[in-house]
Scaffold this active site. Structure first.
Site, PDB file in Angstrom:
ATOM      1  N   LEU A  68       0.823  -1.206   0.000  1.00 13.77           N
ATOM      2  CA  LEU A  68       0.000   0.000   0.000  1.00 13.77           C
ATOM      3  C   LEU A  68       0.856   1.254   0.000  1.00 13.77           C
ATOM      4  CD1 LEU A  68      -2.731  -1.033   2.619  1.00 13.77           C
ATOM      5  CD2 LEU A  68      -2.915  -1.052   0.128  1.00 13.77           C
ATOM      6  N   GLY A  69       2.046   1.190   0.614  1.00  7.84           N
ATOM      7  CA  GLY A  69       2.910   2.356   0.657  1.00  7.84           C
ATOM      8  C   GLY A  69       4.018   2.158   1.667  1.00  7.84           C
ATOM      9  N   GLY A  72       8.939   6.801   6.336  1.00  7.19           N
ATOM     10  CA  GLY A  72      10.164   6.846   7.095  1.00  7.19           C
ATOM     11  C   GLY A  72      10.240   5.798   8.178  1.00  7.19           C
ATOM     12  N   VAL A  76       3.730  -0.459   4.618  1.00  2.00           N
ATOM     13  CA  VAL A  76       2.330  -0.803   4.846  1.00  2.00           C
ATOM     14  C   VAL A  76       1.858  -1.681   3.695  1.00  2.00           C
ATOM     15  CG1 VAL A  76       0.005   0.052   5.249  1.00  2.00           C
ATOM     16  CG2 VAL A  76       1.959   1.370   6.051  1.00  2.00           C
ATOM     17  N   LYS A  91       1.218  -2.897   9.101  1.00  2.00           N
ATOM     18  CA  LYS A  91       2.344  -1.979   9.108  1.00  2.00           C
ATOM     19  C   LYS A  91       3.541  -2.740   9.663  1.00  2.00           C
ATOM     20  CE  LYS A  91       3.657   2.734  10.226  1.00  2.00           C
ATOM     21  NZ  LYS A  91       3.176   4.029  10.729  1.00  2.00           N
ATOM     22  N   ASP A 187       1.677  14.098  15.934  1.00  2.00           N
ATOM     23  CA  ASP A 187       1.986  14.189  14.496  1.00  2.00           C
ATOM     24  C   ASP A 187       0.707  14.261  13.686  1.00  2.00           C
ATOM     25  OD1 ASP A 187       3.705  14.376  12.312  1.00  2.00           O
ATOM     26  OD2 ASP A 187       3.776  12.206  12.007  1.00  2.00           O
TER      27      ASP A 187
END
Length: 997
Positions: A68-69, A72, A76, A91, A187
């Site tokens: 999925l991506g 840093g 995922v 993750k 964050d």
């Protein structure tokens, strides 16, 4: 024995990765920022590690599907969870990735899992699992969200400012939930917010979250103890983490953070979303910090449509000093939701509602509202159920039920989810209809009614949401038992389409300020209702007590009345009937003050139940019959009238007025069958009550048919292990006992007792009821020591929970007397019967046959004690009462004749005893009939007539005791037969006796 009742998208740079930055040394600032994902070193590090190939199974349950991506801190991937049959997002953080940071990335990922797993909120991505893989990789398994990030959503197309604000408000609620749990995200940015295809917004990526130094909320609930990794420093001294573009000054400076730090980042992101520009200039770390400390906010574009009140709220959140910002996310959200335009519309609507007869004003206002509304505001109403009942909550419900480990969890989930699906679908359909009705200028119904219908449906949405929030909160075995009935008890949607009921309800307050306070409190009232529907009475009572000062300060009678009604419901559920009664009397006054006809009708029914059925003050309860019926008739609703009739039928049944009780029950059943589905729980309860009346009238076969129909409905709706099943099992146990089927009776009562102990607790009055009934069966089976123990425990529990003067206490004294008599402790038995009789005779309006039944037991004991004259007086009074009620219930007269027959036999007058005993046989209860057979056998033998028939009757009694398992009686009768059969079975008087017959 008695049966029991009972403005445009942002023009922004590419998304930044989260950074780890050196804390500035006092007097100096770093002159540049180093994005961790932009250096050659970082790129090669991520690219060097291949993702797990599709098809590989991780942690023995997750099959890799696709990448999925990456960022840093991790990779995922999408995966399939073979255990729970669903797609998840995994993750991963491999150990090689974190060598330079001393395992800090892995600690951070574990923190993310711990943080998110502690949250259960529709606007937070749910975490299912976390741990390490075989190669020591750290992973977390999260909810897979079909959709895009909030940043992608903003860039997808230009969006009106209201739509942008609405999305951020949902994200803000997720942040607020984290703060309530004692966590700070640290964050928050649009890349860490997901917008699902269902439209729901969810906050994710809590990898930098930490325990709050102060949540900024004075009323936040106490958080659970934090895991060890939460209290350890995440970075070395001189380090800060986060994304500078969204960081508050205190975070950039490496100082302590709290909820107001997240609030600052939220306002930075919201400013970008609303205006399409950053709020602060600066391309370096130092420039960013200087601009924030000096509060040099870039002015919004001059053509922006964002109103000033929104800008004011956002700018408050961008104050450099945390103490000058809103104290909490919830305070900021309230400001952002306080739309003056909406308040102006609310005032206009209130004016319309107050002046319902001014048709021109109504038409003008609603026409203006239509012009303001979107082209198709009534489409997509299912989106309003996001976070109330949607696919995620359905999945969560299945998960928490499975986690209980109960065998019936899967079945219960299917039933409860099906009911919730149907309720939600019905709500969407009705809400769209109500919306269209409100938009039609010349609708057949007045617009005031359309507004009331919309208001009613929004209340139903709140009540549904409160219940589903409770059901999915955590694995709870008790909720598995009560989930289906809890959903079944949700207020019907049909009420919102009934013009008569809508106009009977109290409209929302006209004053906007009062209305806002009332609507805010209604969320808490919804939770109080949900706690009752789930059977969590102790938790509900504590919640109600905490809310009482607040509801009193509102000074709004309609709301106070409803609150106290539900408070009383919790008291009743917990067994505090006097407390419930006291509150209900207050409710009736508040209902009158608030002109709430529906609440008034419900409160009268509940009060009659508390006074009559619960506390046995029958005469007082019957005095309330007229106001109860008047309130129900005045409301004009079949279902409310059915409730009133059922309540009165119960009181009439308890006072022995069986025909009147049956009439009420049958009328209520006819109304329910006309107004609701045939498979409703209300119908099952009425069938059960009708069975009680028929059983008391000696119509056991018909009574059993009603009980079995009620049980079948309950089992189809609730499953086999629901606590409501205990009521019908209890009554079926009584029927089986009356029919002499003692093994079946014992099995039913034992199952009902176990259910009640498990769901109601060991000290509930219903547990005492089951103990009593089980003790009676044990007595019939000759297990006298066990029967004595059950009745003694029942008596102590009834005295503790109901009071020493309750009629059920009299029942226990009488039952104990029967056991003691069977143990041949006739003196102690007499004391117990006399105590029971005194209690029965002091009860005003009680069923006179109940006192007479105790007199019959006392009279028979006095016979055994040789106190024949005293026994004769008691038994004659029983006979007199029995003759008066013979037409409706001949059993009492049969008991009197049986006792008098025993008396004559004791006096050695068998010829006087025989006709009385013969006449008693036809109507005696089965549990006494074997005793009568044997007594008549002895009279026949002692009278010297029909000795073969005497042996036949004694043999029949012996077989009864053998089937019942009553070893004591079996031995006694068998011994008599051994000495009274054979040649002595015939004699010179046999022919005369036969001829006389």
């Amino acid at each position: 024995m008695s049966p029991q009742r009972p403005g445009g998208g942002p023009r922004s740079d590419a998304p930044e990765e989260t950074l780890t930055l050196g804390t500035p040394v006092p007097g100096a600032r770093p002159d540049s920022e180093r994005p961790s994902g932009n250096t050659q070193e970082d790129t090669s590090r991520v690219g060097a590690i291949a993702s797990p190939p599709p098809g590989r199974v991780l942690a023995e349950r997750y099959t890799v599907l696709d990448v999925l991506g990456h960022g840093g801190f991790g990779l995922v991937i999408s995966a399939y969870d073979v255990r729970l049959n669903r797609r998840v997002a995994l993750k991963l953080l491999r150990p090689v990735w974190s060598l330079e940071s001393d395992d800090a990335d892995q600690v951070r990922l574990l923190r993310e899992a711990q943080a998110m797993a502690r949250l259960n909120h529709p606007n937070v991505v749910h975490v299912y699992d976390s741990g390490r893989l075989e190669d020591e990789s750290v992973f977390i398994a999260m909810e897979y969200v079909e959709g895009r990030t909030l940043l992608q959503w903003l860039r997808q197309q230009p969006r009106p400012w209201r739509e942008v604000l609405r999305a951020f408000l949902e994200a803000g609620r997720g942040l607020a939930a984290a703060h309530d749990a004692g966590l700070v995200h640290r964050d928050f940015k649009p890349e860490n917010v997901l917008v699902g295809e269902d439209g729901r917004v969810r906050v994710t990526d809590f990898g930098l979250a930490q325990a709050a130094h102060g949540s900024g909320t004075d009323d936040a609930p106490e958080a659970a103890p934090l895991p060890r990794t939460w209290t350890e420093p995440l970075t070395e001294s001189g380090k800060v983490v986060g994304t500078p573009r969204y960081m508050a000054p205190e975070q950039l400076q490496g100082r302590a953070v709290d909820a107001r730090t997240d609030l600052y980042g939220f306002c930075v992101a919201l400013y970008e979303g609303l205006y399409g520009v950053r709020p602060f200039a600066g391309d370096t770390f130092g420039a960013i910090l200087d601009a924030r400390v000096a509060e040099r906010v870039i002015p919004p574009p001059p053509d922006s449509e964002v109103p000033a009140w929104v800008a004011r709220a956002v700018l408050r959140g961008l104050k450099a000093d945390p103490l000058q910002r809103p104290a909490s996310m919830r305070e900021l959200l309230l400001e952002l939701e306080d739309d003056p335009e909406q308040r102006r519309r609310a005032r206009l609507r209130a004016a319309v509602l107050a002046g319902g007869g001014v048709l021109l004003l109504v038409t003008a206002v609603w026409g203006w509202l239509r012009q303001e509304a979107p082209a198709s505001p009534c489409v997509g109403m299912e989106g309003r159920l996001a976070g109330v009942w949607d696919a995620r909550l359905r999945e969560r419900l299945q998960e928490v039920m499975a986690q209980t480990g109960l065998p019936q969890a899967s079945d219960t989930f299917g039933r409860a989810a099906g009911l919730l699906d149907a309720y939600a679908a019905g709500w969407v359909k009705q809400r769209a209809e109500a919306c269209e009705q409100a938009r039609q200028e010349w609708a057949e119904q007045p617009h005031r009614l359309a507004a009331l219908r919309e208001y009613c449906l929004e209340r139903r949405r709140g009540q549904l949401g409160a219940l589903t929030e409770l059901l999915v909160k955590e694995p709870d075995p008790k909720l598995v038992g009560g989930a289906v009935q809890a959903v079944q008890s949700l207020p019907p949607l049909s009420d919102c389409a009934d013009a008569r009921l809508l106009t009977a309800q109290v409209p929302p307050p006209e004053d906007p300020e009062v209305r806002a306070r009332v609507e805010a409190f209604q969320l808490k009232e919804d939770r109080l209702e949900a706690l009752h529907r789930a059977g969590r009475y102790k938790e509900g009572l504590a919640f109600a007590e905490a809310l009482r000062p607040e509801v009193k300060s509102l000074g709004y009678p309609p709301l106070q009345g409803k609150f106290l009604y539900w408070h009383a419901m919790h008291l009743d559920g917990a067994g505090d009937y006097r407390g419930a009664e006291s509150l209900l009397r207050e409710v009736l006054v508040l209902a009158a003050q608030g002109r709430d006809a529906m609440l008034e009708s419900r409160a009268w029914s509940f009060l009659v139940t508390e006074v009559g059925a619960r506390q046995a003050r029958y005469a007082e309860a019957l005095w309330l019959e007229l106001p109860l019926l008047a309130a129900a008739e005045r409301l004009g609703d079949d279902q409310h009238l059915a409730v009133a009739l059922e309540t009165l039928g119960t009181v009439r049944w308890m006072t022995g007025e069986h025909e009147r009780s049956r009439e009420y029950y049958e009328r209520a059943l006819a109304l329910l069958e006309k107004a609701s589905a045939p498979e409703s729980l209300d119908r099952a309860n009425l069938l059960n009550n009708l069975g009680n009346v028929l059983m008391d009238q000696g119509q056991h076969a018909e009574a059993r048919e009603h009980f079995e129909r009620a049980l079948a409905i309950k089992q189809r709706l609730l499953g086999d292990e629901h606590p409501s099943i205990a009521v019908t099992l209890n009554n079926l146990g009584i029927i089986h006992e009356e029919l002499g089927e003692y093994a079946l009776a014992q099995a039913h009562h034992e199952r009902a007792l176990a259910m009640r102990r498990k769901t109601l607790g060991p000290e509930h009055p219903m547990v005492a009821s089951s103990l009593t009934n089980l003790g009676d069966v044990l007595l019939a089976r000759g297990h006298l020591e066990e029967a004595l123990e059950h009745h003694q425990r029942a008596l102590a529990l009834k005295q503790q929970t109901l009071g020493a003067g309750h009629p059920s206490v009299a029942t226990s004294y009488a039952s104990l007397g029967e056991v003691l008599a069977a143990l041949e402790q006739h003196g102690r038995a007499r004391e117990h019967f006399e105590h029971a009789l005194a209690l029965r005779e002091r009860m005003q309006g009680a069923d006179p046959t109940e006192a007479a039944e105790v007199s019959a037991l006392l009279g028979r004991t006095l016979v055994r004690l040789g106190r024949w004259d005293e026994a004769a007086r008691h038994l004659q009074r029983v006979r007199d009462t029995g003759e008066r009620v013979e037409a409706s219930d001949p059993r009492l007269l049969a008991l009197a004749r049986f006792g008098l027959g025993e008396l004559h036999l004791a006096r050695r007058q068998p010829t006087l005893a025989m006709p009385l005993l013969e006449r008693s046989l036809e109507h005696l209860p089965v549990r006494v009939r074997a005793e009568a057979w044997w007594t008549l056998a002895r009279a026949l033998w002692d009278g010297g007539t029909e000795r073969p028939r005497a042996v036949e009757l004694a043999t029949r009694a012996r077989e009864h005791y053998r089937q019942a398992g009553n070893e004591r009686k079996l031995a006694l009768v068998s011994q008599w037969l051994l000495s009274h059969s054979g040649s002595n079975a015939s004699g010179p008087r046999q022919a005369d006796g036969a001829g006389a017959r």
